[in-house]
Scaffold this motif. Sequence first.
Motif, PDB file in Angstrom:
ATOM      1  N   MET A 112       0.961  -1.026  -0.164  1.00  0.00           N
ATOM      2  CA  MET A 112      -0.069   0.048   0.064  1.00  0.00           C
ATOM      3  C   MET A 112       0.758   1.171  -0.111  1.00  0.00           C
ATOM      4  O   MET A 112       2.098   1.220   0.847  1.00  0.00           O
ATOM      5  N   THR A 113       0.527   2.305  -0.827  1.00  0.00           N
ATOM      6  CA  THR A 113       1.528   3.526  -0.897  1.00  0.00           C
ATOM      7  C   THR A 113       1.105   4.365   0.544  1.00  0.00           C
ATOM      8  O   THR A 113       0.123   4.325   0.891  1.00  0.00           O
ATOM      9  N   ARG A 114       2.392   4.613   0.772  1.00  0.00           N
ATOM     10  CA  ARG A 114       2.257   5.344   2.069  1.00  0.00           C
ATOM     11  C   ARG A 114       1.303   6.501   2.001  1.00  0.00           C
ATOM     12  O   ARG A 114       1.292   7.334   0.963  1.00  0.00           O
ATOM     13  N   LEU A 115       0.477   6.880   3.029  1.00  0.00           N
ATOM     14  CA  LEU A 115      -0.169   8.207   3.224  1.00  0.00           C
ATOM     15  C   LEU A 115       0.554   9.312   3.133  1.00  0.00           C
ATOM     16  O   LEU A 115       1.686   9.580   3.820  1.00  0.00           O
ATOM     17  N   ARG A 116       0.147  10.366   2.331  1.00  0.00           N
ATOM     18  CA  ARG A 116       0.692  11.688   2.044  1.00  0.00           C
ATOM     19  C   ARG A 116      -0.173  12.720   3.044  1.00  0.00           C
ATOM     20  O   ARG A 116      -1.378  12.929   2.845  1.00  0.00           O
ATOM     21  N   VAL A 117       0.680  13.059   4.023  1.00  0.00           N
ATOM     22  CA  VAL A 117       0.191  14.082   5.205  1.00  0.00           C
ATOM     23  C   VAL A 117       0.351  15.498   5.129  1.00  0.00           C
ATOM     24  O   VAL A 117       1.655  15.466   5.384  1.00  0.00           O
ATOM     25  N   LEU A 118      -0.401  16.270   5.144  1.00  0.00           N
ATOM     26  CA  LEU A 118       0.188  17.862   4.978  1.00  0.00           C
ATOM     27  C   LEU A 118      -0.274  18.410   6.331  1.00  0.00           C
ATOM     28  O   LEU A 118      -1.453  18.215   6.897  1.00  0.00           O
ATOM     29  N   SER A 119       0.420  19.098   7.093  1.00  0.00           N
ATOM     30  CA  SER A 119       0.268  19.604   8.390  1.00  0.00           C
ATOM     31  C   SER A 119       0.131  21.201   8.020  1.00  0.00           C
ATOM     32  O   SER A 119       1.121  21.647   7.286  1.00  0.00           O
ATOM     33  N   LEU A 120      -0.578  21.980   8.427  1.00  0.00           N
ATOM     34  CA  LEU A 120      -0.827  23.413   8.308  1.00  0.00           C
ATOM     35  C   LEU A 120      -0.776  24.021   9.468  1.00  0.00           C
ATOM     36  O   LEU A 120      -1.316  23.780  10.758  1.00  0.00           O
ATOM     37  N   TYR A 121       0.437  24.884   9.674  1.00  0.00           N
ATOM     38  CA  TYR A 121       0.998  25.610  10.838  1.00  0.00           C
ATOM     39  C   TYR A 121       0.660  26.964  10.587  1.00  0.00           C
ATOM     40  O   TYR A 121       0.795  27.501   9.355  1.00  0.00           O
ATOM     41  N   GLU A 122       0.049  27.879  11.525  1.00  0.00           N
ATOM     42  CA  GLU A 122       0.040  29.293  11.601  1.00  0.00           C
ATOM     43  C   GLU A 122       1.388  29.955  11.399  1.00  0.00           C
ATOM     44  O   GLU A 122       1.470  30.609  10.478  1.00  0.00           O
ATOM     45  N   GLY A 123       2.292  29.425  11.913  1.00  0.00           N
ATOM     46  CA  GLY A 123       3.568  29.706  11.708  1.00  0.00           C
ATOM     47  C   GLY A 123       4.744  28.773  12.610  1.00  0.00           C
ATOM     48  O   GLY A 123       4.180  27.964  13.365  1.00  0.00           O
ATOM     49  N   LEU A 124       5.904  28.918  12.313  1.00  0.00           N
ATOM     50  CA  LEU A 124       6.976  27.979  13.216  1.00  0.00           C
ATOM     51  C   LEU A 124       7.583  29.165  14.055  1.00  0.00           C
ATOM     52  O   LEU A 124       8.533  29.841  13.679  1.00  0.00           O
ATOM     53  N   PHE A 125       7.235  29.114  15.357  1.00  0.00           N
ATOM     54  CA  PHE A 125       7.761  30.145  16.383  1.00  0.00           C
ATOM     55  C   PHE A 125       7.692  29.380  17.735  1.00  0.00           C
ATOM     56  O   PHE A 125       7.273  28.427  17.804  1.00  0.00           O
ATOM     57  N   SER A 126       8.297  29.974  18.716  1.00  0.00           N
ATOM     58  CA  SER A 126       8.252  29.390  20.003  1.00  0.00           C
ATOM     59  C   SER A 126       7.043  28.848  20.426  1.00  0.00           C
ATOM     60  O   SER A 126       5.738  29.913  20.788  1.00  0.00           O
ATOM     61  N   GLY A 127       6.697  27.821  21.129  1.00  0.00           N
ATOM     62  CA  GLY A 127       5.465  27.377  21.830  1.00  0.00           C
ATOM     63  C   GLY A 127       5.389  25.875  21.967  1.00  0.00           C
ATOM     64  O   GLY A 127       5.733  25.182  21.099  1.00  0.00           O
TER      65      GLY A 127
END
Length: 395
Positions: A1-16
């Motif tokens: 089975m082809t590996r799932l392609r997962v997209l994560s949406l971030y508001e931004g990459l910053f401290s937290g």
Amino acid sequence: MTRLRVLSLYEGLFSGGARVLHTNVVTGLHVDGSHDHAVLSLASQARREGALQPMTDDPRYRWLREAGIEVSDLGREASAVAPDPDSFTTAELDVAAAAVARADIILTLKEQPLGLLLALDARGLLPDVPIAACLHRSDPTHSGAALRWLAELAASGRLTSTISCADSTSDAYARFTPPSVERLVIPNGIDLARYRPKANERMPLRTRLGIAANAPVVLFAARFDAMKDPGLFLRAVRAHAAKDSRAQYLMCGAGMTDDNAALTAAIAEAGAPVERIHRLGIRDDMPRVYRAADIVALTSAFGEASPLCLIEGAASGATPVTTAVGDSAQMVSGFGLVTPHDADAIAAAWAKVISRRPDYRAAALAARPRLGAERMLDEYRGAIDGLRERAEAAA
């Protein structure tokens, strides 16, 4: 089975903490071969708590790239207000549409990026794939317009699931989503190889700050934000310092710097001893900071769900002392203390821990096995695979 392609949406990459947690999940599942992950960040830099944080300087960005994960962005600047669906330009939507077109599953880090999905959907650019919002607050009313976007996407049938880091989070958001939206709870976990005691790392930071080996150290690891209630922490410092002349206090996170006039004013207003407070700002070496501390303090007034600092500190040997916000009390059960929102009560709890430091340290270290990330990664893996199975069953 082809590996799932997962997209994560971030508001931004910053401290937290939420970005630390989600990035650990994404990198862990990508590196172990569970799925093919990619990240789209709405912003290329963030201006928060008075600090400008470029994405490429952020440790989370480096973790993603070192794991071989594609990271793209829309070039925006993140602030305290998430971008409205109507604010996205045609060029930005073209970039986003190309990213989501390659995805089998879409995850959003918190609800702030959901405005982008509404904008894509309004223009017929959002593919018919499962969407899960990963939620990390216990008080959604502080999410501003993003809460409305969550409700709209859920009502439209496009939101498949919510994945909450705490029961308090899942319960708080339940009234904004219909029963058709699956609700999952996956408690946070941490990398125990990274967060662990090391005897030879107790002193380097202390030595640099001029703190004696036997001085009690209380750490406040949080950004300068009303949610974290730094004023309450500083009032507790005043009460505790009046009774313990040896104690020293560390403050780290966005805005915890000497040049933050608001923090300087808060210290003065609280009557806390400025000469015993060390403002460290954003740190990339949190394990070392935790190892220098005896107590990791959290005085949050609202919004917390499953604060990472409590379990990161405990796994490193520091004792968590927290207000009862979100699932904090359940998290530290058996190895930490829970206090009311009262400076004198907090100071008394710190004194109690210090008076029985070996016992509390032993309890924190004994809790390490239940704080690890493997269980969390297994549950996220199952949740993501379940999204595909649910979509296939509905097809």
